[in-house]
Scaffold this motif. Structure first.
Motif, PDB file in Angstrom:
ATOM      1  N   VAL A  68      40.247  29.143  38.929  1.00 49.35           N
ATOM      2  CA  VAL A  68      39.097  30.078  38.826  1.00 49.35           C
ATOM      3  C   VAL A  68      37.963  29.741  39.969  1.00 49.35           C
ATOM      4  O   VAL A  68      37.228  30.631  40.446  1.00 49.35           O
ATOM      5  N   PHE A  69      37.728  28.440  40.064  1.00 55.85           N
ATOM      6  CA  PHE A  69      36.667  28.124  41.264  1.00 55.85           C
ATOM      7  C   PHE A  69      37.346  28.537  42.672  1.00 55.85           C
ATOM      8  O   PHE A  69      36.457  28.867  43.386  1.00 55.85           O
ATOM      9  N   LEU A  70      38.588  28.349  42.964  1.00 56.26           N
ATOM     10  CA  LEU A  70      39.281  28.737  44.181  1.00 56.26           C
ATOM     11  C   LEU A  70      38.930  30.313  44.265  1.00 56.26           C
ATOM     12  O   LEU A  70      38.678  31.103  45.556  1.00 56.26           O
ATOM     13  N   GLN A  71      39.204  31.085  43.210  1.00 56.86           N
ATOM     14  CA  GLN A  71      39.049  32.679  43.290  1.00 56.86           C
ATOM     15  C   GLN A  71      37.525  33.157  43.348  1.00 56.86           C
ATOM     16  O   GLN A  71      37.206  33.899  44.316  1.00 56.86           O
ATOM     17  N   THR A  72      36.646  32.150  43.027  1.00 55.59           N
ATOM     18  CA  THR A  72      35.012  32.469  43.162  1.00 55.59           C
ATOM     19  C   THR A  72      34.844  32.163  44.498  1.00 55.59           C
ATOM     20  O   THR A  72      33.991  32.931  45.442  1.00 55.59           O
ATOM     21  N   VAL A  73      35.318  31.077  45.117  1.00 54.04           N
ATOM     22  CA  VAL A  73      35.047  30.749  46.667  1.00 54.04           C
ATOM     23  C   VAL A  73      35.727  31.648  47.418  1.00 54.04           C
ATOM     24  O   VAL A  73      35.061  32.394  48.275  1.00 54.04           O
ATOM     25  N   LEU A  74      36.847  32.345  47.078  1.00 47.31           N
ATOM     26  CA  LEU A  74      37.361  33.576  48.003  1.00 47.31           C
ATOM     27  C   LEU A  74      36.808  34.648  47.689  1.00 47.31           C
ATOM     28  O   LEU A  74      36.553  35.583  48.939  1.00 47.31           O
ATOM     29  N   ASP A  75      35.926  35.261  46.453  1.00 51.74           N
ATOM     30  CA  ASP A  75      35.159  36.105  46.397  1.00 51.74           C
ATOM     31  C   ASP A  75      33.708  36.224  47.565  1.00 51.74           C
ATOM     32  O   ASP A  75      33.588  37.052  48.044  1.00 51.74           O
ATOM     33  N   PHE A  76      33.427  34.746  47.149  1.00 49.90           N
ATOM     34  CA  PHE A  76      32.240  34.607  48.106  1.00 49.90           C
ATOM     35  C   PHE A  76      32.626  34.932  49.694  1.00 49.90           C
ATOM     36  O   PHE A  76      31.846  35.718  50.265  1.00 49.90           O
ATOM     37  N   PHE A  77      33.532  34.459  50.164  1.00 51.68           N
ATOM     38  CA  PHE A  77      34.100  34.641  51.677  1.00 51.68           C
ATOM     39  C   PHE A  77      34.056  36.225  51.955  1.00 51.68           C
ATOM     40  O   PHE A  77      33.860  36.537  53.130  1.00 51.68           O
ATOM     41  N   ILE A  78      34.724  36.779  51.074  1.00 50.84           N
ATOM     42  CA  ILE A  78      35.279  38.241  51.195  1.00 50.84           C
ATOM     43  C   ILE A  78      33.764  39.140  51.107  1.00 50.84           C
ATOM     44  O   ILE A  78      33.613  39.619  52.215  1.00 50.84           O
ATOM     45  N   ALA A  80      30.681  37.968  52.005  1.00 49.41           N
ATOM     46  CA  ALA A  80      30.007  37.325  52.998  1.00 49.41           C
ATOM     47  C   ALA A  80      30.734  38.022  54.390  1.00 49.41           C
ATOM     48  O   ALA A  80      29.930  38.530  55.219  1.00 49.41           O
ATOM     49  N   PHE A  81      31.880  38.496  54.302  1.00 53.20           N
ATOM     50  CA  PHE A  81      32.479  38.806  55.491  1.00 53.20           C
ATOM     51  C   PHE A  81      32.328  40.356  55.635  1.00 53.20           C
ATOM     52  O   PHE A  81      32.140  41.023  56.776  1.00 53.20           O
ATOM     53  N   SER A  82      32.248  40.859  54.269  1.00 54.70           N
ATOM     54  CA  SER A  82      32.013  42.245  54.191  1.00 54.70           C
ATOM     55  C   SER A  82      30.609  42.647  54.803  1.00 54.70           C
ATOM     56  O   SER A  82      30.351  43.614  55.290  1.00 54.70           O
ATOM     57  N   VAL A  83      29.665  41.893  54.277  1.00 52.61           N
ATOM     58  CA  VAL A  83      28.409  41.928  54.574  1.00 52.61           C
ATOM     59  C   VAL A  83      28.111  41.744  55.884  1.00 52.61           C
ATOM     60  O   VAL A  83      27.365  42.498  56.762  1.00 52.61           O
ATOM     61  N   PHE A  84      28.777  40.818  56.721  1.00 52.72           N
ATOM     62  CA  PHE A  84      28.581  40.647  58.030  1.00 52.72           C
ATOM     63  C   PHE A  84      29.150  41.679  58.840  1.00 52.72           C
ATOM     64  O   PHE A  84      28.328  42.215  59.754  1.00 52.72           O
TER      65      PHE A  84
END
Length: 129
Positions: A68-78, A80-84
């Protein structure tokens, strides 16, 4: 106190912030759906059918859900990349508007502009009397 709250709540910055939070929340839901429903199943296929959100390690009687933690980290990176990408697109669009060439005036247009300004000046001087 009510009047102070009205002044605070009606300020443009507060309204802009509220709109930003609402849009950000909706955007977060879209990205979460993208990750949960599209990206994670594809990663699971690449990893041989492993569901990352189901990964956990039991330490004594406590389950440590690192999937679940890995999935949350992946959510964050996606997110962040989308906002970028969105900001990058917006900045390019903004730069194109700023780079529009300023039309240069011909000598004739400059002369007409000076005549117009002089006529405006004369009209204002006459009104003062």
């Amino acid at each position: 106190m009510l009047n102070e709250f009205k002044k605070f709540a009606i300020k443009g910055n507060v309204i802009d912030l509220a709109v930003g939070v609402i849009i950000g929340t909706a955007f977060g839901k879209i990205v979460t759906s993208l990750v949960n429903d599209i990206v994670m199943p594809l990663i699971g296929i690449l990893l041989g059918g492993v569901n990352l959100s189901g990964l956990q390690y039991t330490f004594r009687d406590a389950p440590l859900k690192y999937g679940v933690f890995l999935q949350t980290v992946l959510d964050f990176f996606i997110i962040a990349f989308s906002v970028f990408l969105f900001i990058r697109f917006f900045e390019r669009f903004k730069r194109k508007d700023e780079q529009k060439p300023v039309p240069t005036l011909t000598n004739e247009e400059k002369l007409l502009t000076e005549i117009r300004d002089l006529l405006k000046k004369d009209v204002h001087e006459e009104r003062e009397f």
